[in-house]
Design a protein around this motif. Structure first.
Motif, PDB file in Angstrom:
ATOM      1  N   MET A  34       0.863  -1.182   0.000  1.00  0.00           N
ATOM      2  CA  MET A  34       0.000   0.000   0.000  1.00  0.00           C
ATOM      3  C   MET A  34       0.900   1.232   0.000  1.00  0.00           C
ATOM      4  N   VAL A  35       0.531   2.203  -0.809  1.00  0.00           N
ATOM      5  CA  VAL A  35       1.257   3.473  -0.797  1.00  0.00           C
ATOM      6  C   VAL A  35       0.755   4.277   0.402  1.00  0.00           C
ATOM      7  N   GLY A  36       1.672   4.917   1.111  1.00  0.00           N
ATOM      8  CA  GLY A  36       1.256   5.752   2.244  1.00  0.00           C
ATOM      9  C   GLY A  36       2.096   7.010   2.304  1.00  0.00           C
ATOM     10  N   ILE A  37       1.842   7.805   3.319  1.00  0.00           N
ATOM     11  CA  ILE A  37       2.690   8.991   3.519  1.00  0.00           C
ATOM     12  C   ILE A  37       3.100   9.051   4.993  1.00  0.00           C
ATOM     13  N   HIS A  38       4.404   9.263   5.216  1.00  0.00           N
ATOM     14  CA  HIS A  38       4.957   9.387   6.567  1.00  0.00           C
ATOM     15  C   HIS A  38       5.901  10.559   6.583  1.00  0.00           C
ATOM     16  N   ASP A  39       5.696  11.471   7.518  1.00  0.00           N
ATOM     17  CA  ASP A  39       6.570  12.643   7.598  1.00  0.00           C
ATOM     18  C   ASP A  39       6.784  13.274   6.221  1.00  0.00           C
ATOM     19  N   ASN A  40       5.716  13.386   5.485  1.00  0.00           N
ATOM     20  CA  ASN A  40       5.719  13.980   4.143  1.00  0.00           C
ATOM     21  C   ASN A  40       6.559  13.208   3.116  1.00  0.00           C
ATOM     22  N   LYS A  41       6.839  11.955   3.404  1.00  0.00           N
ATOM     23  CA  LYS A  41       7.543  11.111   2.413  1.00  0.00           C
ATOM     24  C   LYS A  41       6.597   9.999   1.972  1.00  0.00           C
ATOM     25  N   ILE A  42       6.576   9.730   0.675  1.00  0.00           N
ATOM     26  CA  ILE A  42       5.713   8.665   0.168  1.00  0.00           C
ATOM     27  C   ILE A  42       6.399   7.321   0.428  1.00  0.00           C
ATOM     28  N   THR A  43       5.640   6.405   1.019  1.00  0.00           N
ATOM     29  CA  THR A  43       6.223   5.133   1.468  1.00  0.00           C
ATOM     30  C   THR A  43       5.406   3.947   0.952  1.00  0.00           C
ATOM     31  N   LEU A  44       5.970   2.762   1.132  1.00  0.00           N
ATOM     32  CA  LEU A  44       5.235   1.526   0.823  1.00  0.00           C
ATOM     33  C   LEU A  44       5.165   0.690   2.097  1.00  0.00           C
ATOM     34  N   THR A  45       3.985   0.163   2.389  1.00  0.00           N
ATOM     35  CA  THR A  45       3.796  -0.736   3.532  1.00  0.00           C
ATOM     36  C   THR A  45       3.151  -2.002   2.979  1.00  0.00           C
ATOM     37  N   SER A  46       3.534  -3.150   3.490  1.00  0.00           N
ATOM     38  CA  SER A  46       2.921  -4.370   2.948  1.00  0.00           C
ATOM     39  C   SER A  46       1.408  -4.326   3.207  1.00  0.00           C
ATOM     40  N   LEU A  47       0.650  -4.842   2.261  1.00  0.00           N
ATOM     41  CA  LEU A  47      -0.819  -4.828   2.413  1.00  0.00           C
ATOM     42  C   LEU A  47      -1.220  -5.551   3.681  1.00  0.00           C
ATOM     43  N   ASP A  48      -0.506  -6.630   3.972  1.00  0.00           N
ATOM     44  CA  ASP A  48      -0.785  -7.428   5.147  1.00  0.00           C
ATOM     45  C   ASP A  48      -0.749  -6.564   6.420  1.00  0.00           C
ATOM     46  N   LEU A  49       0.313  -5.778   6.528  1.00  0.00           N
ATOM     47  CA  LEU A  49       0.476  -4.910   7.692  1.00  0.00           C
ATOM     48  C   LEU A  49      -0.584  -3.802   7.702  1.00  0.00           C
TER      49      LEU A  49
END
Ligand code: F6P
Length: 328
Positions: free
Chosen positions: A292-307
């Protein structure tokens, strides 16, 4: 390792949220930029099962960045929960030459994507689109910021009439399982009390607190209640209880409901959608899947869908404290 992706499907699934169109636009334009094909899947997984597809090019998504709702329509699909439904969806995707998809939706949509990926080894990437902001792995989901602004604007208007009539208003905002909308909107709109599922204030403490503020000189009040709050059976029951126990107070209820899901997306949501859409396409081109694409501290990130599915988004404890101080 997945093979090179050449045609990406994009769909909006579950409840709609402002910014979904901006995300569709971004996925389509990123595909055009990287010279791969893009196909819109209508009505979420329902359309995938029925083969309701349309080729999209950069011009197909003109003038939608500012529009609420989703041009691809959205649905919650019961059939996709069945193996047969998913098998039909897979065959339709294959027949159309689609070799990966981007699903814009909430955790239910991600669960479907993850199962589908496991069953057919089909590359998928999720973009979190829900006003509830209840997805682990991102600070913000698409539509949340817009919904906050919509709800605050509505409560500001309720405040005008509440104070003209010296009334107490219970305002229910969306948030099926979490209180992010209620807490932020409550602080932003200056609510007297904020009731969220993460904390059970209890009817007696609510009554006590409202009596205290009445005594301190407040003549009108707003109580923001998250849809999923457990203090009473529902917001009407809460209002009844308070009215019975504070007979001098005129109590009214306002349920903001689905208006919070509509309207033009805020600038924040448009920018977030644009960033997330590009990242989703780039991830697939990098042969990544099940993220899943996400945003953390204004940075675009990837997190596993499972998580993203299993993790729990946490309520902001510091903001709860701020809200307590503000209602002094
Ligand atoms: O998940 C987003 C949400 O808007 C929740 O806040 C709400 O409980 C639910 O969707 C409403 O769903 P529906 O559109 O099916 O009534």
């Amino acid at each position: 390792m997945i093979s090179k992706v050449k045609k990406i499907g994009v769909l909006t699934s579950g409840g709609d949220s402002p910014g979904m169109n901006a995300a569709i636009r971004s996925v389509v334009r990123a595909c055009a930029y990287y010279k791969i094909e893009c196909v819109g899947v209508y009505r979420g997984y329902e359309g995938m099962i029925e083969g309701d597809f349309k080729e999209l090019n950069a011009r197909s998504v003109n003038n939608i960045i500012n529009k609420g709702g989703t041009i691809l329509k959205a649905a919650r699909s019961e059939e996709f929960r069945t193996k047969r439904g998913r098998q039909e969806a897979y065959e339709n995707l294959k027949n159309k030459g689609i070799d990966a998809f981007v699903v814009i939706g909430g955790d239910g949509s991600f669960t479907g994507a993850e199962i589908f990926n496991k069953e057919f080894d089909f590359p998928v990437i999720g973009i979190p689109g829900t006003i509830d902001n209840d997805i682990f792995g991102t600070n913000f989901t698409l539509g949340y910021d817009t919904a906050l602004n919509t709800a605050v604007e509505a409560i500001d208007k309720i405040r005008d009439t509440a104070s003209s009539h010296n009334r107490l208003f219970f305002v229910e905002v969306m948030g099926r399982d979490v209180g992010h909308i209620a807490l932020n909107v409550g602080v932003g709109a200056g609510a007297e009390e904020i009731l969220i599922p993460e904390e059970n204030l209890g009817l007696d403490r609510l009554l006590e607190s409202l009596k205290k503020s009445r005594k301190s000189g407040k003549t009108s009040s707003i109580v923001v209640v998250a849809e999923g709050d457990k203090t009473g059976d529902n917001v009407f029951e809460l209002a009844k209880y308070i009215e019975e126990n504070m007979p001098k107070y005129e109590v009214r209820v306002s349920v903001l409901g689905h208006m919070q899901r509509g309207g033009a997306p805020s600038c924040f949501d448009r920018v977030l959608a644009s960033r997330m859409g590009v990242k989703a396409v780039e991830a697939l081109l990098d042969r990544k899947s099940n993220f899943m694409v996400g945003i953390h501290d204004n940075k675009i990130t990837l997190t596993s869908l499972d998580l993203a599915i299993k993790g729990k988004s946490k309520i902001n404890a510091e903001l709860i404290k701020v809200s307590d101080i503000m209602t002094t």
